[in-house]
Enzyme design. Sequence first.
Site, PDB file in Angstrom:
ATOM      1  N   CYS A   1      29.537   6.880 -14.449  1.00  0.00           N
ATOM      2  CA  CYS A   1      30.623   6.653 -15.137  1.00  0.00           C
ATOM      3  C   CYS A   1      30.301   7.923 -16.303  1.00  0.00           C
ATOM      4  CB  CYS A   1      30.655   5.383 -15.757  1.00  0.00           C
ATOM      5  SG  CYS A   1      32.269   5.419 -17.089  1.00  0.00           S
TER       6      CYS A   1
ATOM      7  N   CYS B   1      30.522   6.139 -20.064  1.00  0.00           N
ATOM      8  CA  CYS B   1      29.004   5.680 -20.496  1.00  0.00           C
ATOM      9  C   CYS B   1      28.216   7.076 -20.531  1.00  0.00           C
ATOM     10  CB  CYS B   1      28.734   4.480 -19.006  1.00  0.00           C
ATOM     11  SG  CYS B   1      29.960   3.538 -18.513  1.00  0.00           S
TER      12      CYS B   1
END
Length: 437
Positions: free
Chosen positions: A68, A71
Amino acid sequence: MMGMVGKCRLTLLWFIALLLIQITVSASSSLTEQLAVDGKVLELDESNFDSAISAFDYVLVDFYAPWCGHCKRLSPQLDAAAPVLAALKQPIVIAKVNAEKFSHLAEKYEVNGYPTIKLFMHGVPIDYNGPKKADLLVRYLKKFVAPDVSVLDSDSAIRNFVEEAGTYFPIYIGFGLNESVISNLATKYRKKAWFSVAKDFSEEVMVLYDFDKVPALVSLQPNYNEQNIFYGPFEEEFLDPFIKQNLFPLALLINYDTLKSLEDDERKIVLTFVEDEAEEKSKKLIRVLKSAASANRDLVFGYVGIKQWDEFADTFEANKKATLPKMVIWNRNEEYFTVIGSESIDEEDQASQVSKFIEGYREGRTLQKHISKSSLLSFINSFIGIRTVYLLVFVVAVLMLIQNINKEEVGTRDEADHATGSVSSEAGSIKSGDKED
């Protein structure tokens, strides 16, 4: 003799109990030392997650996926914030969990997208919808470890309190109020607002916050430059509505986070859809909505730009094909209401048109509609997370596949039965022919 044996057994049991307590305390202390070393972000998994949540009163957990991009950008911000939060008088520990690898934890805490951040307060999780940048994240989280009511004894204390509070929560300052007057409500709304009482202040402060007598409760929305004043009565039945109504700005930008923050608010939402919330003509209408909201505090006034959140707007048939701006009343389920004769707002005399819309709603001149099914999947996608949508699509696909297999099996059986019947018929014909011969 039996008495001595009984006393020995009792002594032994006490010794074992004390030993177990000591072992438990030592293990807990060891775990705390192990997890809290130098304020670094803790890496949790299914083997130590529950222990970490139990060991600390406040734990901010980042559920992430290794692939991600959001993230990856969040990670250094958490690294920077962790030592500052760990050094607080009431420390907040930052931890992270690989939600893809430890899917059981992700499912347990309803993680549908990445990153998902939850703050565990004494073991109870709440969704974190605050800022992601390190310094702002620290300021935001300090709210959760602050006293329910701060006591301010000077102008400088008031100034410092407002500055430290930041702009993400509304602020309530009780001038000339006793702490006990708002303590219950401060506890009730402690996750949503800052509360304080000012014991000593100057006339300059009274001018700054625009109140002319005491006691007075001033509410501030720093991010929207809004304030409101309550002069009483200061019984809880009157204070509670004032505090609740001022938890949000007069005109609220509707997005995923603000909708979640409205979950506990029972008021209906006046939704106004504009083409682009950043345009000057939209900002002009928003100012009109603020005026209407101040006179109708029993409703929440919100606005949405279809350019910013078209999936959500489309569920209310507000799209580029519709005449915008458009206003509806939404009760936060599958139904919403349009007001007959006020389906859209043009640019001329918008204040009168908004007033006419509210008047029509209160008089019951409404038409009930259902959220558009054609765009329901897009809305679910934006609101509950792509992971859940993929799961729903997968389940539907499997069910359709099973249904097709069942149909094929039924068709095969029918063909087999038909073939068997034909063979039997032919066999019967041959036998009949033999008899005739």
